[in-house]
Design an enzyme around this catalytic site. Structure first.
Site, PDB file in Angstrom:
ATOM      1  CB  SER A 255       9.684 -24.845  57.273  1.00  0.00           C
ATOM      2  OG  SER A 255       9.323 -23.694  56.530  1.00  0.00           O
ATOM      3  CE  LYS A 256       3.865 -26.326  62.248  1.00  0.00           C
ATOM      4  NZ  LYS A 256       4.958 -26.793  63.096  1.00  0.00           N
TER       5      LYS A 256
END
Ligand code: GLU
Length: 489
Positions: A255-256
């Site tokens: 994810s980010k």
């Protein structure tokens, strides 16, 4: 493979192309190319709130940048279109009609309140929590007239009462099975007439003749429902291949928090499409247990579904950087300049058209840095000093180098000897500078460091002698003169 292979990549344009999605696209593309089949691009734009044309465009752009071409889909057309789900309502209506008439789907008139009450009962009782099939046994004629009268309804699939366990032979995971008795009569078409994901996907994959579905295993839980839809439609089932998702080194889904996640962000950070393609291919697939660097043709030639791993791919930014550096070094100066030119233009270091006029000089410039960078975005900061009309000397470099005892004398001597170097080439420049320490009794390092700071503004720079040659004699001498003025001032 006897049957013509047809695979698809079906992104939802609710965001940009994620690297996980890119990997799915790469595997499907490579599989299609390996078998001489078709790679279909379908845009699953059924979520009206989050799907945008802009996102669709960004996805197409990112796929093209990676070098993934599609045989059918947006902008190229094809015999199985349209390739946007929002334009395929007729197809879903036909399929529903078919299911309604063969008794595999039925309208359900239960209101949200009734469904809530049903769930509440299930919750307190325990056990099966799905739809309790209230509307399943409404006589067909009654149901039909209530639909015709405009009563609000959804359409549900009628899961056969005697359906045993649902089993697939997944090309990656092997046999996977789900007990059918926990499967409820899920919704195919919503009150507003729009199809659900599991219905639209199956109808499209069927109508588009998709033979293999290669996708992330976040969709594995949808598969039994999709099987039920295939069976209801009496449609042939494709081969499923569910690959593991990509995880960060911390074992969490990528994810980010692990860095950039969109393909275009990697492009903007100076990764090469060839390197990213190579890197992503290896996140869950391999040629053998040793090959790490390969080109697109090799990927296609070697792409066997059996080599997709059951284990999750682990995102390793250092490996990606390393690989990108290898690809950069393998490029010719001409190739590298082609990639770097837009970056130089964007940074205002050269104007449009200048790249052609100064081609030879620019080729030397990129050769100077190609060994020292892992990403293209490192080029501009490294070579900016070669383009600007004056250097700004970093404060720490001034204090640590130019204020040192002997620095001024070293610079004065360097200015002097460099003025006499002819032709102004790196070898001759080196000889001239190397002769200085002995003549004025300073350490070689002081000479090189002070000249470096004087002409580049910094204590770290590309190789000094070549940099001086690229700057040219007049400019090099002028900068050294300014640095002397700074130290004595
Ligand atoms: N549009 C779906 C997604 O982006 C496609 C899933 C599938 O491959 O079936 O997740």
């Amino acid at each position: 493979m006897t049957q013509d292979v047809r695979v698809r990549f079906a992104p939802s344009p609710t965001g940009h192309l994620h690297i996980g999605g890119a990997r799915t696209a790469i595997y499907n593309w490579a599989f299609a190319r390996h078998h001489g089949g078709a790679f279909v691009l379908r845009i699953d734009d059924t979520d009206p709130e989050r799907s945008t044309t802009e996102n669709t465009q960004a996805i197409l752009r990112a796929l093209r940048w990676l070098g993934l071409d599609w045989d059918e889909g947006p902008e190229v057309g094809g015999d199985f279109g349209p390739y946007f789900q929002t334009q395929r309502s007729e197809s879903y209506a036909d399929a529903l009609e078919h299911l309604g008439s063969n008794g595999h789907a039925y309208p359900c008139f239960c209101t949200p309140e009734e469904l809530d009450a049903m769930r509440e009962v299930a919750r307190t009782r325990g056990g099966f929590s799905g739809y309790d099939r209230t509307c399943r046994d409404i006589p067909v004629e009654d149901a039909r007239s209530r639909v015709d009268a405009g009563e609000s309804h959804v359409w549900r699939v009628k899961v056969p009462a005697d359906r045993g366990d649902i089993v697939i032979e997944d090309a990656v995971r092997g046999r996977v099975s789900w007990p059918a008795d926990v499967m409820d009569d899920f919704i195919l078409v919503r009150t507003d007439g729009t199809p659900t994901y599991n219905f639209a996907t199956v109808v499209d994959d069927w109508k588009m003749g998709i033979t293999h579905i290669i996708r992330g295993d976040d969709h594995l839980s949808n598969t039994p429902r999709q099987i039920v839809v295939y069976e209801a439609l009496e449609a042939p089932q494709p081969v499923f291949a569910h690959m593991s998702l990509i995880f960060g080194a911390d074992g969490k889904r990528l994810s980010k928090r692990h860095g950039a996640t969109s393909v275009e962000a990697y492009r903007d950070e100076g990764y090469l499409p060839e390197a990213l393609l190579n890197y992503l291919s290896l996140l869950g697939w391999s040629i053998d247990d040793k090959t790490t660097l390969f080109d697109r043709e090799t990927l296609v030639r070697e792409f066997h579904i059996e080599r997709i791993s059951k284990n999750p791919g682990v995102w390793d930014p250092d490996k990606l950087d390393w690989m990108n550096g290898v690809y950069i070094r393998e490029m010719s100066a001409e190739q590298l300049l082609e990639r770097v030119t837009p970056l130089l233009e964007d940074a205002g270091l050269i104007s449009a058209g200048e790249a052609d006029e100064r081609r030879d000089w620019l080729l030397e410039m990129v050769s100077l840095v190609s060994e020292r960078i892992k990403r293209l975005d490192e080029v501009v900061p490294k070579v900016g000093f070669l383009f600007r009309s004056s250097v700004e000397i970093e404060e720490s470099a001034r204090v640590k180098v130019l204020e040192k005892e002997g620095a001024e004398a070293a610079l004065a001597k360097a200015k002097d000897v460099l003025a006499g170097v002819e032709p102004f080439e790196s070898g001759a420049i080196e000889d001239a500078l190397r002769a200085i320490p002995e003549r004025i009794n300073v350490k070689p390092k002081l000479v090189f460091q002070s000249v470096r700071v004087a002409v580049t503004g910094s204590m770290v720079s590309p190789p000094l002698f070549e940099s001086l040659a690229l700057l040219g004699k007049d400019e090099a001498v002028r900068r050294i003169g300014s640095a002397i003025a700074l130290t004595s001032g």
